[in-house]
Design a protein around this motif. Structure first.
Motif, PDB file in Angstrom:
ATOM      1  N   ALA A  99      53.239  42.855  27.805  1.00 41.36           N
ATOM      2  CA  ALA A  99      53.501  43.322  26.529  1.00 41.36           C
ATOM      3  C   ALA A  99      52.942  44.472  26.017  1.00 41.36           C
ATOM      4  O   ALA A  99      53.117  45.353  25.529  1.00 41.36           O
ATOM      5  CB  ALA A  99      53.924  42.442  25.348  1.00 41.36           C
ATOM      6  N   VAL A 100      51.260  44.123  26.157  1.00 42.55           N
ATOM      7  CA  VAL A 100      50.359  45.052  25.637  1.00 42.55           C
ATOM      8  C   VAL A 100      50.275  46.487  26.472  1.00 42.55           C
ATOM      9  O   VAL A 100      50.235  47.539  26.026  1.00 42.55           O
ATOM     10  CB  VAL A 100      48.923  44.549  25.811  1.00 42.55           C
ATOM     11  CG1 VAL A 100      47.631  45.493  25.372  1.00 42.55           C
ATOM     12  CG2 VAL A 100      48.871  43.133  24.900  1.00 42.55           C
ATOM     13  N   ARG A 101      50.655  46.243  27.865  1.00 40.91           N
ATOM     14  CA  ARG A 101      50.754  47.490  28.578  1.00 40.91           C
ATOM     15  C   ARG A 101      51.962  48.320  28.191  1.00 40.91           C
ATOM     16  O   ARG A 101      52.021  49.709  28.317  1.00 40.91           O
ATOM     17  CB  ARG A 101      50.851  46.888  30.125  1.00 40.91           C
ATOM     18  CG  ARG A 101      49.704  46.319  30.884  1.00 40.91           C
ATOM     19  CD  ARG A 101      49.909  45.991  32.107  1.00 40.91           C
ATOM     20  NE  ARG A 101      48.526  45.468  32.661  1.00 40.91           N
ATOM     21  CZ  ARG A 101      48.435  44.241  32.977  1.00 40.91           C
ATOM     22  NH1 ARG A 101      49.474  43.298  32.560  1.00 40.91           N
ATOM     23  NH2 ARG A 101      47.310  43.720  33.350  1.00 40.91           N
ATOM     24  N   GLN A 102      53.185  47.612  27.927  1.00 39.70           N
ATOM     25  CA  GLN A 102      54.110  48.670  27.305  1.00 39.70           C
ATOM     26  C   GLN A 102      53.745  49.162  26.049  1.00 39.70           C
ATOM     27  O   GLN A 102      54.011  50.228  26.056  1.00 39.70           O
ATOM     28  CB  GLN A 102      55.400  47.544  27.330  1.00 39.70           C
ATOM     29  CG  GLN A 102      56.022  46.964  28.278  1.00 39.70           C
ATOM     30  CD  GLN A 102      56.605  48.067  29.106  1.00 39.70           C
ATOM     31  OE1 GLN A 102      57.255  49.055  28.586  1.00 39.70           O
ATOM     32  NE2 GLN A 102      56.524  48.032  30.475  1.00 39.70           N
ATOM     33  N   TYR A 103      52.818  48.436  25.260  1.00 41.67           N
ATOM     34  CA  TYR A 103      52.464  49.030  23.794  1.00 41.67           C
ATOM     35  C   TYR A 103      51.704  50.517  24.153  1.00 41.67           C
ATOM     36  O   TYR A 103      51.798  51.309  23.523  1.00 41.67           O
ATOM     37  CB  TYR A 103      51.578  48.027  23.153  1.00 41.67           C
ATOM     38  CG  TYR A 103      50.950  48.414  22.090  1.00 41.67           C
ATOM     39  CD1 TYR A 103      51.297  48.871  20.839  1.00 41.67           C
ATOM     40  CD2 TYR A 103      49.462  48.705  22.387  1.00 41.67           C
ATOM     41  CE1 TYR A 103      50.524  49.360  19.858  1.00 41.67           C
ATOM     42  CE2 TYR A 103      48.665  49.295  21.315  1.00 41.67           C
ATOM     43  CZ  TYR A 103      49.148  49.653  20.026  1.00 41.67           C
ATOM     44  OH  TYR A 103      48.436  49.949  18.900  1.00 41.67           O
ATOM     45  N   LYS A 104      50.889  50.184  25.385  1.00 39.80           N
ATOM     46  CA  LYS A 104      49.947  51.468  25.685  1.00 39.80           C
ATOM     47  C   LYS A 104      50.755  52.343  26.112  1.00 39.80           C
ATOM     48  O   LYS A 104      50.371  53.635  26.071  1.00 39.80           O
ATOM     49  CB  LYS A 104      48.889  50.625  26.479  1.00 39.80           C
ATOM     50  CG  LYS A 104      47.770  50.170  25.789  1.00 39.80           C
ATOM     51  CD  LYS A 104      46.790  49.744  27.023  1.00 39.80           C
ATOM     52  CE  LYS A 104      45.944  50.878  27.426  1.00 39.80           C
ATOM     53  NZ  LYS A 104      44.906  51.604  26.387  1.00 39.80           N
ATOM     54  N   ARG A 105      51.840  52.170  26.829  1.00 41.26           N
ATOM     55  CA  ARG A 105      52.616  52.966  27.678  1.00 41.26           C
ATOM     56  C   ARG A 105      53.620  53.894  26.694  1.00 41.26           C
ATOM     57  O   ARG A 105      53.511  55.271  26.930  1.00 41.26           O
ATOM     58  CB  ARG A 105      53.556  52.685  28.405  1.00 41.26           C
ATOM     59  CG  ARG A 105      54.455  53.410  29.643  1.00 41.26           C
ATOM     60  CD  ARG A 105      55.247  52.729  30.546  1.00 41.26           C
ATOM     61  NE  ARG A 105      56.421  51.837  29.648  1.00 41.26           N
ATOM     62  CZ  ARG A 105      57.388  52.391  29.229  1.00 41.26           C
ATOM     63  NH1 ARG A 105      57.787  53.706  29.516  1.00 41.26           N
ATOM     64  NH2 ARG A 105      58.217  51.615  28.565  1.00 41.26           N
TER      65      ARG A 105
END
Length: 254
Positions: A59-65
């Protein structure tokens, strides 16, 4: 209101005195950090790693993306600015008035000229002048340490990660009394302003800060995963050394 604040202050002082008795064990001995709960800590550590890897980090990687880098930086600045309330309060409790004044000036400058802390104007001022308005790191765990309270055993908290008996208590005090996001001064002094204390506001803000904090750590965690032979041991040693350094004010944490 006055009586409520006094009673809460009394709870902190009494609890701090109790903690000084039960957590006076030294942080380090000749064999390294004091970790008598290592078996339990490793189990909690492995649980945290599983949750991070399978639930939280994707979920955090999607946030960063989806979050542009400049906007992500501003979000980080905003939450860092809110944290100045915790830094200022603990600086005063430690009688470190120089730090309290500098952090107060930092809060004022970034909140006004930095648009509610979205832009870190104070650090820019420090970079081009002799005025030191750089970010300080002070919390109630450090405050207790400055008054001689030992850290006690090393502890890995579910989801929250590395800590100690002293720092766990300090985290609870900061969260309940001082932190504007979780409770803090808004809960104590502005409890009549219902929209500020509304879960509809606090929960999204707290969630956003959690995502931002994890996003900042994500690349470091990846590097650590590749480099450390024993990730648990590396994090434990780094945490205890850093906390000892912060308590002794032997280094500046930006």
């Amino acid at each position: 209101m006055i009586n409520m604040i006094r009673s809460k202050a009394a709870v902190i002082l009494v609890s701090g005195l109790f903690l000084s008795g039960c957590a006076s064990t030294k942080v380090n001995d000749q064999n390294g950090p004091y970790d008598p709960l290592e078996s339990m800590n490793r189990a909690v550590f492995n649980f945290n790693e599983t949750v991070y890897d399978n639930l939280f980090d994707p979920a955090v990687r999607q946030y960063k993306r989806i979050m542009p880098d400049p906007l992500e930086l501003m979000v980080g600045n905003f939450f860092s600015n809110l944290n100045e309330v915790v830094v200022i309060t603990n600086s005063v409790l430690q009688l470190n008035y120089e730090s309290a004044l500098a952090s107060s000036a930092r809060l004022l400058v970034n909140t006004t000229f930095g648009v509610f802390g979205l832009i870190d104007i104070a650090s820019d001022i420090s970079a081009v002048s002799d005025v030191n308005l750089n970010k300080r790191n002070e919390d109630f765990g450090q405050t207790l340490g400055r008054y001689g309270v030992g850290s006690g055993p090393y502890i890995v908290l579910p989801l929250l990660g590395p800590s100690s008996v002293r720092d766990t208590f300090g985290m609870a005090v900061d969260s309940f009394f001082m932190d504007p996001v979780t409770q803090g001064v808004t809960g104590v002094f502005l409890n009549h302003v219902s929209y500020i204390n509304s879960p509809a506001l606090r929960l999204p803000v707290a969630t956003a800060r959690t995502f931002n904090n994890r996003a900042e750590f994500l690349e470091q965690d990846k590097t650590l995963e590749e480099a450390a032979l024993d990730k648990y041991e590396f994090i434990r040693d780094a945490y205890t050394q850093r906390r000892e350094s912060l308590v002794n004010n032997s280094s500046e944490d930006k």
